[in-house]
Design a protein around this motif. Structure first.
Motif, PDB file in Angstrom:
ATOM      1  N   SER A 181       0.862  -1.189   0.000  1.00 33.95           N
ATOM      2  CA  SER A 181       0.000   0.000   0.000  1.00 33.95           C
ATOM      3  C   SER A 181       0.896   1.236   0.000  1.00 33.95           C
ATOM      4  O   SER A 181       2.086   1.151   0.289  1.00 33.95           O
ATOM      5  N   PRO A 225      -3.006   1.245  -3.499  1.00 33.47           N
ATOM      6  CA  PRO A 225      -1.737   0.558  -3.755  1.00 33.47           C
ATOM      7  C   PRO A 225      -0.631   1.595  -4.002  1.00 33.47           C
ATOM      8  O   PRO A 225      -0.941   2.722  -4.420  1.00 33.47           O
ATOM      9  N   TYR A 238      -0.600  -1.951  -7.386  1.00 30.38           N
ATOM     10  CA  TYR A 238      -1.665  -2.959  -7.464  1.00 30.38           C
ATOM     11  C   TYR A 238      -1.091  -4.301  -7.946  1.00 30.38           C
ATOM     12  O   TYR A 238      -1.304  -5.363  -7.336  1.00 30.38           O
TER      13      TYR A 238
END
Lengths: 355, 355
Positions: A181, A225, A238
């Motif tokens: 993240s 992300p 991601y």
């Protein structure tokens, strides 16, 4: 307000509590050591501060404190471990040490773990390898979706951390330990605490729109992300989160957080560990010398602002270690109170005061 | 204005030029195939559009078109290849195929390459593995520093790509192929072409400050690591670029771009390839089924805006393939003109028109 407590006392306190929760002496020792790594290296969210989370999972019956992990597959260069729902530090440490043994013999090895739990800081495992002069990588999925795919409005991955460490001769090892993240939930809590808005690109509201309100973000628990926004290439973060998921969950056969059976008592988290012996490629120490040379070149990078020098990956951890191994671990009052309550509830000794 | 040309003609044109440059039939075929992958899968910057770069490197004497690569180390699970200054596609393909062979036998294998050159799209190698129902990873360094460490004012890494692909049963494979910079140089050129400002966080000026002026950014050639700015965790992209450098350069013993001897004629680029046979962990096809399940879950993610559905990693490439394998590769006029000039200069046949 954070009191400094010697790391030996912090680690002993964790051990005491794990013993009181029913862990074997050996499992309590290993688990406390992985937390100690985080506290000593400045990864505050992944040291003793994990005890409240683990106490909650214990209350929910999610953790088996007397696990009998089983090796399901075992070849010269791979293994698969079923962790029997124990805490991730137990099977994770065993898996990394097994990968290291195999890598010493064969040059390269990987060990996958399923039916596990939270394993603490990924960097703690990668650094086990680096301290043994191997390249180490550690990956973990999670049971709790938090990262939202690019253009999405619901989370599909845990914070899916990955860590990579490499020995660098006399220098401290290269160490890279991150969630995939943009930021961790902890940063949202900190912003709320200080009454500051979030950076646009850290978190989303329930509709999938960027929010800068920490209260909204902590309610939705929807993180972006790495990259943050589509314009800043969040599709790369991601994909990286998905890569970690495939290695941790799909290779081991653990449960994928977005589709797991919510009635399952066990969290069934998966991890993946990789170890490489660089001397099989370069027998004469060239690897460590070249990593050290790169780290020097990075530290010597001309800074944009002289007051903010460029650090090499691993430098912040090494600095925290230099300080904390001498001056102790800073423990905020609220954490002290939480740990005291946990210790009292399980009748573990109280070792954090009167040092 | 982009004319569509059948991919077979594009690939034949590349082969012709490589042959005219002195490559063996086999090396020309392999190199053209790796470019074809990029053109068919929508990675326009890494297909036939690389010919002008390769022509320039050829003119500078950087590429050996009759390389005799040597395997310097070779065990059951690792190998090290010296590419003899050939184009990266030749040694890269050999390295990935070797890693795949070893992984089929042992479950897991890694091959490092040194003394190489630009190798095209990293995804082309990872996908070789996925098409053979293996997990594949490909990493490459570069000779040309472009990524600036967080807080720095000079570049220290190439765009250091990494790719990861995994088979997903009947679904197209999972495929993740990215530079570790926030964006590629190509995006800066596109912004300049359209007279648009850059997104803040894509690129830096010579002092290390964020710039939104494409002209300034193309002059400095200083890209940010994934994350873009320190507040959006550019230290993570920075660490990722360093990870790629360690695997590609330090394990193989290639030259690190920030400290390489500028008088060296050979670019001495390093790559790293990893292959895993998922059936050694899960013999009954569970891996591919679970990857396919994850890809479905990702595609089914509730979108933030209904008109922009969530894609799974690999979907854009699969869509481009479905279109381009039928309708041909779009070639802009300027690229056509450049390739025509290159073909004419080396007396290669001209195959892109009159199809």
């Amino acid at each position: 307000m954070a009191k400094r407590v010697p790391s030996a006392a912090v680690t002993a306190q964790c051990r005491e509590i794990f013993r009181a929760w029913g862990m074997s002496t050996e499992h309590a020792r290993v688990t406390a050591e992985r937390l100690e790594y985080a506290d000593l290296h400045g990864v505050d969210s992944h040291g003793i501060a994990l005890l409240p989370l683990y106490a909650r999972l214990r209350a929910e019956g999610r953790i088996n404190f007397r696990p009998e992990a089983r090796i399901m597959r075992d070849t010269a260069v791979i293994a698969l471990i079923d962790a029997d729902a124990g805490l991730g530090q137990v099977a994770g440490t065993r898996a990394m040490l097994l990968a290291m043994d195999k890598a010493r013999a064969a040059g390269l090895a990987a060990v996958a773990v399923r039916n596990s739990n939270h394993f603490g800081a990924a960097g703690a495992y990668a650094m086990l390898a680096a301290e043994a002069r191997l390249v180490g990588m550690a990956f973990s999925a999670a049971w709790d979706p938090a990262i939202v795919p690019t253009h999405g409005a619901e989370p599909r991955f845990g914070t899916n951390p990955l860590a990579f460490a490499a020995p660098a001769g006399e220098s401290p090892p290269f160490c890279f330990d991150v969630a995939t993240s943009t930021v961790a939930i902890g940063k949202l809590r900190l912003a709320q605490l200080h009454g500051r808005p979030l950076e646009p690109g850290w978190a989303l509201d329930r509709t999938g729109a960027v929010t800068t309100d920490p209260r909204v973000a902590l309610e939705s628990r929807m993180l972006t992300p790495l990259g943050g926004t589509p314009r800043l290439s969040s599709h790369k973060g991601y994909g990286l989160a998905a890569l970690v998921e495939i290695l941790s969950t799909m290779l081991s056969g653990a449960s994928y957080c977005a589709t797991r059976d919510r009635n399952l008592q066990q969290l069934d988290v998966g991890h993946f560990f990789l170890a490489i012996d660089p001397t099989v490629f370069r027998p004469n120490g060239g690897f460590e010398a070249d990593v050290a040379g790169m780290l020097s070149a990075l530290r010597g990078t001309r800074p944009a602002r002289p007051e903010e020098p460029v650090l090499a990956p691993g430098d912040p951890e090494a600095r925290a270690f230099a300080d904390r191994s001498v001056n102790g671990i800073p423990l905020p009052e609220t954490l002290m109170a939480q740990v005291r309550e946990i210790a009292s509830a399980c009748r573990a000794g109280w070792l954090l005061e009167g040092q």
